[in-house]
Design a protein around this motif. Structure first.
Motif, short mmCIF file in Angstrom:
data_model
loop_
_atom_site.label_atom_id
_atom_site.label_comp_id
_atom_site.label_asym_id
_atom_site.label_seq_id
_atom_site.Cartn_x
_atom_site.Cartn_y
_atom_site.Cartn_z
N SER A 3 5.89 10.67 -9.22
CA SER A 3 6.38 9.26 -8.63
C SER A 3 6.98 9.28 -7.97
O SER A 3 6.93 8.18 -6.49
CB SER A 3 6.69 8.73 -10.06
OG SER A 3 7.67 9.56 -10.61
N GLY A 7 6.47 7.34 -4.41
CA GLY A 7 7.60 5.65 -4.02
C GLY A 7 8.06 6.37 -1.99
O GLY A 7 8.64 5.27 -1.59
N ILE A 10 5.58 4.84 -0.20
CA ILE A 10 5.18 3.37 0.52
C ILE A 10 5.79 3.37 1.32
O ILE A 10 5.80 2.50 1.60
CB ILE A 10 5.32 2.94 -1.04
CG1 ILE A 10 4.03 3.65 -2.35
CG2 ILE A 10 5.26 1.38 -1.34
CD1 ILE A 10 4.44 3.12 -2.98
N GLN A 21 10.78 -5.29 1.55
CA GLN A 21 10.62 -5.02 0.16
C GLN A 21 10.14 -5.99 -0.62
O GLN A 21 9.56 -6.76 -1.13
CB GLN A 21 11.49 -4.58 -1.25
CG GLN A 21 11.69 -3.07 -0.53
CD GLN A 21 12.94 -2.66 -1.79
OE1 GLN A 21 13.91 -3.48 -2.30
NE2 GLN A 21 12.95 -1.22 -1.76
N VAL A 35 9.38 -3.40 -6.51
CA VAL A 35 9.05 -2.55 -4.74
C VAL A 35 9.71 -1.67 -5.09
O VAL A 35 9.42 -0.60 -4.52
CB VAL A 35 8.84 -3.36 -3.39
CG1 VAL A 35 8.77 -2.46 -2.52
CG2 VAL A 35 8.03 -4.58 -3.87
N LYS A 37 11.53 -0.35 -7.50
CA LYS A 37 11.82 0.61 -8.61
C LYS A 37 10.27 1.60 -8.33
O LYS A 37 10.42 2.73 -8.38
CB LYS A 37 10.66 0.35 -9.98
CG LYS A 37 12.02 -0.87 -11.12
CD LYS A 37 11.20 -1.35 -11.83
CE LYS A 37 12.61 -2.08 -12.70
NZ LYS A 37 12.54 -2.90 -13.86
N TRP A 38 8.73 1.92 -7.29
CA TRP A 38 8.36 2.46 -7.13
C TRP A 38 9.32 3.31 -5.81
O TRP A 38 8.84 4.61 -5.83
CB TRP A 38 7.59 1.75 -5.69
CG TRP A 38 6.87 0.91 -6.93
CD1 TRP A 38 6.07 0.07 -8.45
CD2 TRP A 38 5.38 -0.24 -5.95
NE1 TRP A 38 5.73 -0.76 -8.47
CE2 TRP A 38 5.03 -1.27 -7.59
CE3 TRP A 38 5.21 -1.28 -5.22
CZ2 TRP A 38 4.36 -2.55 -7.48
CZ3 TRP A 38 4.08 -2.05 -4.59
CH2 TRP A 38 4.19 -2.94 -5.83
N GLU A 39 9.55 3.11 -5.10
CA GLU A 39 10.54 3.69 -3.88
C GLU A 39 11.51 4.04 -3.89
O GLU A 39 11.57 5.61 -3.51
CB GLU A 39 11.01 2.76 -2.76
CG GLU A 39 9.13 1.63 -1.76
CD GLU A 39 10.12 0.88 -0.45
OE1 GLU A 39 11.45 1.01 -0.67
OE2 GLU A 39 9.62 0.22 -0.07
N ILE A 44 5.58 3.07 -10.51
CA ILE A 44 4.88 3.81 -9.57
C ILE A 44 3.47 2.35 -9.95
O ILE A 44 3.92 1.67 -10.97
CB ILE A 44 3.69 4.84 -10.15
CG1 ILE A 44 2.66 4.60 -11.73
CG2 ILE A 44 4.17 6.11 -9.47
CD1 ILE A 44 2.03 6.06 -11.71
N PRO A 45 3.20 2.28 -9.13
CA PRO A 45 2.42 0.78 -9.05
C PRO A 45 1.11 0.62 -9.55
O PRO A 45 0.34 1.85 -10.56
CB PRO A 45 1.67 0.72 -6.98
CG PRO A 45 2.17 2.06 -6.57
CD PRO A 45 3.10 2.80 -7.41
N ASP A 46 0.57 -0.62 -10.57
CA ASP A 46 -0.24 -0.59 -10.79
C ASP A 46 -1.54 0.05 -10.63
O ASP A 46 -1.16 -0.70 -8.85
CB ASP A 46 -0.30 -1.99 -11.96
CG ASP A 46 -1.11 -2.59 -13.01
OD1 ASP A 46 -2.72 -2.83 -12.69
OD2 ASP A 46 -0.78 -1.96 -14.17
#
Length: 235
Positions: A3, A7, A10, A21, A35, A37-39, A44-46
């Motif tokens: 992850s 991230g 991304i 973002q 966004v 939280k992803w980075e 991770i994205p759904d």
């Protein structure tokens, strides 16, 4: 999946696309916090967002999941790399082949063969001497007595024989024990069945004789000796 790596990837691609973002979140119908939280690797994205996200960031699904760009090698460079790799392999094979040839030429067991002929007028003898590497082999294929000594047609005891070359005993054998009797002439037939393996290499000189010496007791218990002498002939 990593992850943290996804991230960071991304974030890299978002910035390369000139998006914030918030802008990326709006395009995907999510918040900027999602966004973020992803980075940061928190989430991770759904999976349902993968198709649209990869389209916006101009990346493939595989690149998204592995968190890095796929390295695409141009056909020309790929061809050049293949040629270089084949050249290296061919060079290594050539070196290995040359090294192998040199090794076998240096270490191959050379074979030297000598013919044996009788040096005794009363005997006819056939045989050979062979040097292979660091060992020697003696083979006697035929022994015929041509004389008329009556003892050679009678049974004897205490029979033994040895092979001498240049004053050294290279083989010795005791055939009979005590009063056990054996027909001496028949014993010559036994001699030819033996293969004499000498555990060291003999440097044979065609000027010297090889001796097959037999000692035995006659019926009168007298010690008798026979010295079969072989001439060594270089084939």
């Amino acid at each position: 999946m990593d992850s943290g790596k996804i991230g960071a990837y991304i974030q890299l691609k978002r910035k390369s696309a000139g998006l914030t973002q918030t802008q990326l979140g709006d395009m995907l119908g999510i918040t900027s916090k999602a966004v973020s939280k992803w980075e940061t690797g928190v989430a991770i994205p759904d999976v349902s967002l993968f198709p649209e996200l990869t389209k916006i960031l101009n990346i493939t699904m595989e690149e998204l999941l592995q968190g890095e760009d796929n390295i695409v090698i141009p056909p020309e460079k790929k061809k050049r790399n293949i040629i270089i790799a084949l050249s290296i392999i061919l060079s290594l094979v050539t070196v290995l082949l040359i090294t192998t040839i040199i090794y076998f030429k240096s270490n191959y067991k050379k074979v030297e063969v000598y013919k044996l002929e009788s040096a005794n007028k009363d005997f006819y003898v056939e045989g050979s001497l062979t040097n292979v590497g660091d060992k020697s082999y003696l083979s006697i294929t035929k022994v015929d007595y041509l004389g008329n000594d009556i003892d050679l047609f009678e049974e004897v005891s205490g029979l033994e024989h040895k092979i001498e070359y240049d004053g050294n005993i290279v083989y010795a054998s005791n055939v009979t024990k005590g009063d056990e009797l054996v027909h001496l002439k028949h014993y010559f037939n036994y001699i030819v069945t033996l293969n004499y393996n000498i555990n060291k290499k003999m440097n044979f000189d065609v000027q010297k004789l090889l001796h097959l010496k037999l000692n035995y007791y006659s019926k009168e218990k007298e010690i008798n000796k026979i010295d079969l002498q072989f001439k060594i002939v270089d084939e």
